[in-house]
Design a protein around this motif. Structure first.
Motif, PDB file in Angstrom:
ATOM      1  N   ALA A   1      15.279 115.565 -32.523  1.00  0.00           N
ATOM      2  CA  ALA A   1      15.258 116.167 -31.179  1.00  0.00           C
ATOM      3  C   ALA A   1      15.443 115.098 -30.113  1.00  0.00           C
ATOM      4  O   ALA A   1      16.183 115.289 -29.133  1.00  0.00           O
ATOM      5  CB  ALA A   1      13.942 116.911 -30.963  1.00  0.00           C
ATOM      6  N   ALA A   2      14.793 113.939 -30.317  1.00  0.00           N
ATOM      7  CA  ALA A   2      14.913 112.849 -29.345  1.00  0.00           C
ATOM      8  C   ALA A   2      16.337 112.312 -29.303  1.00  0.00           C
ATOM      9  O   ALA A   2      16.908 112.071 -28.224  1.00  0.00           O
ATOM     10  CB  ALA A   2      13.937 111.730 -29.711  1.00  0.00           C
ATOM     11  N   GLN A   3      16.942 112.140 -30.464  1.00  0.00           N
ATOM     12  CA  GLN A   3      18.303 111.596 -30.522  1.00  0.00           C
ATOM     13  C   GLN A   3      19.302 112.549 -29.894  1.00  0.00           C
ATOM     14  O   GLN A   3      20.155 112.141 -29.104  1.00  0.00           O
ATOM     15  CB  GLN A   3      18.678 111.300 -31.970  1.00  0.00           C
ATOM     16  N   HIS A   4      19.211 113.850 -30.247  1.00  0.00           N
ATOM     17  CA  HIS A   4      20.135 114.829 -29.675  1.00  0.00           C
ATOM     18  C   HIS A   4      20.025 114.856 -28.155  1.00  0.00           C
ATOM     19  O   HIS A   4      21.033 114.881 -27.445  1.00  0.00           O
ATOM     20  CB  HIS A   4      19.836 116.229 -30.240  1.00  0.00           C
ATOM     21  N   THR A   5      18.795 114.862 -27.667  1.00  0.00           N
ATOM     22  CA  THR A   5      18.583 114.955 -26.224  1.00  0.00           C
ATOM     23  C   THR A   5      19.247 113.799 -25.489  1.00  0.00           C
ATOM     24  O   THR A   5      19.939 113.997 -24.476  1.00  0.00           O
ATOM     25  CB  THR A   5      17.077 114.966 -25.912  1.00  0.00           C
ATOM     26  N   PHE A   6      19.091 112.581 -26.009  1.00  0.00           N
ATOM     27  CA  PHE A   6      19.588 111.432 -25.258  1.00  0.00           C
ATOM     28  C   PHE A   6      21.045 111.078 -25.557  1.00  0.00           C
ATOM     29  O   PHE A   6      21.705 110.437 -24.728  1.00  0.00           O
ATOM     30  CB  PHE A   6      18.647 110.241 -25.433  1.00  0.00           C
ATOM     31  N   LEU A   7      21.575 111.529 -26.679  1.00  0.00           N
ATOM     32  CA  LEU A   7      23.021 111.405 -26.856  1.00  0.00           C
ATOM     33  C   LEU A   7      23.735 112.334 -25.870  1.00  0.00           C
ATOM     34  O   LEU A   7      24.767 111.978 -25.291  1.00  0.00           O
ATOM     35  CB  LEU A   7      23.411 111.736 -28.298  1.00  0.00           C
ATOM     36  N   GLN A   8      23.185 113.534 -25.684  1.00  0.00           N
ATOM     37  CA  GLN A   8      23.749 114.465 -24.704  1.00  0.00           C
ATOM     38  C   GLN A   8      23.557 113.951 -23.278  1.00  0.00           C
ATOM     39  O   GLN A   8      24.465 114.074 -22.445  1.00  0.00           O
ATOM     40  CB  GLN A   8      23.090 115.843 -24.880  1.00  0.00           C
ATOM     41  N   PHE A   9      22.414 113.362 -22.999  1.00  0.00           N
ATOM     42  CA  PHE A   9      22.156 112.765 -21.691  1.00  0.00           C
ATOM     43  C   PHE A   9      23.172 111.658 -21.414  1.00  0.00           C
ATOM     44  O   PHE A   9      23.740 111.557 -20.318  1.00  0.00           O
ATOM     45  CB  PHE A   9      20.731 112.196 -21.659  1.00  0.00           C
ATOM     46  N   SER A  10      23.416 110.809 -22.408  1.00  0.00           N
ATOM     47  CA  SER A  10      24.342 109.687 -22.245  1.00  0.00           C
ATOM     48  C   SER A  10      25.760 110.177 -21.957  1.00  0.00           C
ATOM     49  O   SER A  10      26.476 109.617 -21.122  1.00  0.00           O
ATOM     50  CB  SER A  10      24.328 108.810 -23.494  1.00  0.00           C
ATOM     51  N   ALA A  11      26.177 111.260 -22.656  1.00  0.00           N
ATOM     52  CA  ALA A  11      27.514 111.818 -22.413  1.00  0.00           C
ATOM     53  C   ALA A  11      27.628 112.345 -20.985  1.00  0.00           C
ATOM     54  O   ALA A  11      28.653 112.150 -20.312  1.00  0.00           O
ATOM     55  CB  ALA A  11      27.796 112.932 -23.420  1.00  0.00           C
ATOM     56  N   ALA A  12      26.574 113.005 -20.499  1.00  0.00           N
ATOM     57  CA  ALA A  12      26.570 113.522 -19.122  1.00  0.00           C
ATOM     58  C   ALA A  12      26.597 112.368 -18.125  1.00  0.00           C
ATOM     59  O   ALA A  12      27.311 112.419 -17.107  1.00  0.00           O
ATOM     60  CB  ALA A  12      25.341 114.398 -18.904  1.00  0.00           C
ATOM     61  N   TRP A  13      25.826 111.328 -18.390  1.00  0.00           N
ATOM     62  CA  TRP A  13      25.785 110.156 -17.506  1.00  0.00           C
ATOM     63  C   TRP A  13      27.159 109.481 -17.438  1.00  0.00           C
ATOM     64  O   TRP A  13      27.649 109.146 -16.350  1.00  0.00           O
ATOM     65  CB  TRP A  13      24.734 109.172 -18.021  1.00  0.00           C
ATOM     66  N   ASN A  14      27.783 109.290 -18.586  1.00  0.00           N
ATOM     67  CA  ASN A  14      29.086 108.613 -18.613  1.00  0.00           C
ATOM     68  C   ASN A  14      30.152 109.426 -17.897  1.00  0.00           C
ATOM     69  O   ASN A  14      31.074 108.853 -17.290  1.00  0.00           O
ATOM     70  CB  ASN A  14      29.497 108.327 -20.060  1.00  0.00           C
ATOM     71  N   HIS A  15      30.033 110.747 -17.942  1.00  0.00           N
ATOM     72  CA  HIS A  15      30.970 111.577 -17.184  1.00  0.00           C
ATOM     73  C   HIS A  15      30.732 111.399 -15.683  1.00  0.00           C
ATOM     74  O   HIS A  15      31.686 111.304 -14.897  1.00  0.00           O
ATOM     75  CB  HIS A  15      30.804 113.045 -17.575  1.00  0.00           C
ATOM     76  N   ALA A  16      29.460 111.310 -15.283  1.00  0.00           N
ATOM     77  CA  ALA A  16      29.126 111.123 -13.861  1.00  0.00           C
ATOM     78  C   ALA A  16      29.639 109.782 -13.342  1.00  0.00           C
ATOM     79  O   ALA A  16      29.986 109.651 -12.158  1.00  0.00           O
ATOM     80  CB  ALA A  16      27.612 111.226 -13.666  1.00  0.00           C
ATOM     81  N   ARG A  17      29.722 108.776 -14.207  1.00  0.00           N
ATOM     82  CA  ARG A  17      30.189 107.441 -13.788  1.00  0.00           C
ATOM     83  C   ARG A  17      31.652 107.456 -13.335  1.00  0.00           C
ATOM     84  O   ARG A  17      32.106 106.537 -12.650  1.00  0.00           O
ATOM     85  CB  ARG A  17      30.056 106.438 -14.936  1.00  0.00           C
ATOM     86  N   LYS A  18      32.397 108.490 -13.714  1.00  0.00           N
ATOM     87  CA  LYS A  18      33.807 108.548 -13.341  1.00  0.00           C
ATOM     88  C   LYS A  18      33.982 108.777 -11.840  1.00  0.00           C
ATOM     89  O   LYS A  18      35.056 108.515 -11.298  1.00  0.00           O
ATOM     90  CB  LYS A  18      34.509 109.659 -14.131  1.00  0.00           C
ATOM     91  N   ARG A  19      32.925 109.288 -11.188  1.00  0.00           N
ATOM     92  CA  ARG A  19      33.055 109.552  -9.752  1.00  0.00           C
ATOM     93  C   ARG A  19      31.958 108.879  -8.930  1.00  0.00           C
ATOM     94  O   ARG A  19      32.020 108.893  -7.703  1.00  0.00           O
ATOM     95  CB  ARG A  19      33.074 111.055  -9.486  1.00  0.00           C
ATOM     96  N   LEU A  20      30.947 108.318  -9.607  1.00  0.00           N
ATOM     97  CA  LEU A  20      29.843 107.681  -8.887  1.00  0.00           C
ATOM     98  C   LEU A  20      29.702 106.222  -9.319  1.00  0.00           C
ATOM     99  O   LEU A  20      30.021 105.874 -10.453  1.00  0.00           O
ATOM    100  CB  LEU A  20      28.525 108.410  -9.171  1.00  0.00           C
ATOM    101  N   ALA A  21      29.202 105.403  -8.426  1.00  0.00           N
ATOM    102  CA  ALA A  21      28.963 103.991  -8.744  1.00  0.00           C
ATOM    103  C   ALA A  21      27.632 103.873  -9.481  1.00  0.00           C
ATOM    104  O   ALA A  21      26.587 103.585  -8.890  1.00  0.00           O
ATOM    105  CB  ALA A  21      28.951 103.153  -7.472  1.00  0.00           C
ATOM    106  N   LEU A  22      27.674 104.144 -10.794  1.00  0.00           N
ATOM    107  CA  LEU A  22      26.464 104.114 -11.614  1.00  0.00           C
ATOM    108  C   LEU A  22      26.531 102.943 -12.599  1.00  0.00           C
ATOM    109  O   LEU A  22      27.611 102.571 -13.053  1.00  0.00           O
ATOM    110  CB  LEU A  22      26.326 105.416 -12.415  1.00  0.00           C
ATOM    111  N   PRO A  23      25.370 102.412 -12.968  1.00  0.00           N
ATOM    112  CA  PRO A  23      25.354 101.411 -14.041  1.00  0.00           C
ATOM    113  C   PRO A  23      25.611 102.096 -15.381  1.00  0.00           C
ATOM    114  O   PRO A  23      25.728 103.324 -15.442  1.00  0.00           O
ATOM    115  CB  PRO A  23      23.931 100.863 -13.964  1.00  0.00           C
ATOM    116  N   GLU A  24      25.695 101.314 -16.444  1.00  0.00           N
ATOM    117  CA  GLU A  24      25.858 101.938 -17.751  1.00  0.00           C
ATOM    118  C   GLU A  24      24.626 102.779 -18.072  1.00  0.00           C
ATOM    119  O   GLU A  24      23.560 102.614 -17.467  1.00  0.00           O
ATOM    120  CB  GLU A  24      26.092 100.889 -18.832  1.00  0.00           C
ATOM    121  N   SER A  25      24.780 103.686 -19.017  1.00  0.00           N
ATOM    122  CA  SER A  25      23.722 104.638 -19.306  1.00  0.00           C
ATOM    123  C   SER A  25      22.404 103.941 -19.637  1.00  0.00           C
ATOM    124  O   SER A  25      22.375 102.984 -20.415  1.00  0.00           O
ATOM    125  CB  SER A  25      24.132 105.520 -20.494  1.00  0.00           C
TER     126      SER A  25
END
Length: 289
Positions: free
Chosen positions: A63-87
């Motif tokens: 459950a922990a792995q699924h949650t944060f792999l999905q979180f990381s994918a969402a974060w990396n998509h957000a980086r395409k338009r926002l000045a964010l650090p790596e996940s």
């Protein structure tokens, strides 16, 4: 929340299955609900690591792995338009689940008892759902998301617009599978889903897939069992992969057209269903027998 909203649009544009999209959002709301109004700058690596460890301890490493792999994918998509650090998930050390000595499939000599236990379940649609899962070998998420509008009984198939392989999939229906589909349609007339089950009804609580008690072995365990039976029968490897929506590796897979092989796949499906019924000592799959 905005990050997950935008990620959901990405998944929809990529034609991810509705079940997967819903699962990502449900996972986030359940495990990270208190983060939804936070600015992303407040979600630090330390915060992520602590939450991962909490989920792993209370809900399990998967459950922990699924949650944060999905979180990381969402974060990396957000980086395409926002000045964010790596996940911030970079701080996580994912915990490998302990291996079990129990098999991933229901063993063949266990199938008669499994069939008997499923047949005795108090909810008739749940009985049909699990039997169809064994006969079809579908992934659990695809099974419960099957829509009635996709069913094509004259041509003995269910047309799935998109599965994990990211392509359309036509599931061949054996005679036993057609029988179950007809029973489910009669029970669920007017519902969009083939196996719609009102969780508020008696005996309708979803069985969680798990090893252990035989009557609890559902979900992906049935897929393992189906593929094991197909292998035991000597079903051609390519046909076996096509029946279970597995991607055929190499250039050969690119050129194989599933529709051209449908008659062969239907023939193989019939053999698998008959073997299931023989192993389970089930003369038929009629609801009340």
């Amino acid at each position: 929340k905005d990050m997950y909203d935008r990620n959901e649009k990405r998944l929809t544009a990529q034609r991810a299955s509705p079940a997967h999209i819903a699962a990502v959002r449900a996972n986030a709301n359940f495990h990270l609900g208190d983060w939804m109004n936070l600015p992303l700058s407040k979600v630090t690596p330390a915060k992520v690591e602590d939450r991962h460890d909490t989920i792993a301890a209370t809900r399990g490493p998967s459950a922990a792995q699924h949650t944060f792999l999905q979180f990381s994918a969402a974060w990396n998509h957000a980086r395409k338009r926002l000045a964010l650090p790596e996940s911030p998930t970079k701080a996580i050390t994912y915990i490998k689940p302990e291996e079990s000595d129990e098999p991933d499939a229901i063993l063949f000599d266990e199938l008669p008892e499994w069939w008997r236990l499923v047949s005795a379940h108090g909810n008739p649609l749940r009985r049909l759902l699990h039997k169809f899962g064994l006969l079809a070998g579908l992934r659990p998420g695809n099974l419960v998301s099957t829509r009635q509008e996709w069913i094509d009984l004259p041509n003995r198939c269910i047309h799935y617009p998109r599965l994990k392989s990211k392509r359309r999939f036509d599931l061949p229906l054996s005679e036993a599978m057609v029988d179950i589909v007809n029973q489910a349609l009669a029970l669920n007339a007017g519902q969009p889903l083939l196996f719609f089950i009102d969780e508020a009804l008696p005996d309708a609580k979803r069985w969680r897939e798990k090893r252990g008690p035989l009557h609890k072995r559902t979900g992906h365990i049935l897929r393992h069992t189906y593929i094991s039976i197909a292998a035991e029968l000597g079903i051609d490897t390519v046909h076996r992969m096509l029946l279970t929506d597995h991607t055929i590796p190499g250039i050969s897979g690119t050129y194989i057209e599933e529709k051209a092989l449908f008659a062969k796949l239907l023939e193989a499906q019939e053999l698998i269903s008959k073997r299931v019924q023989t192993l389970a000592r089930a003369d038929d799959v009629v609801l009340n027998k």
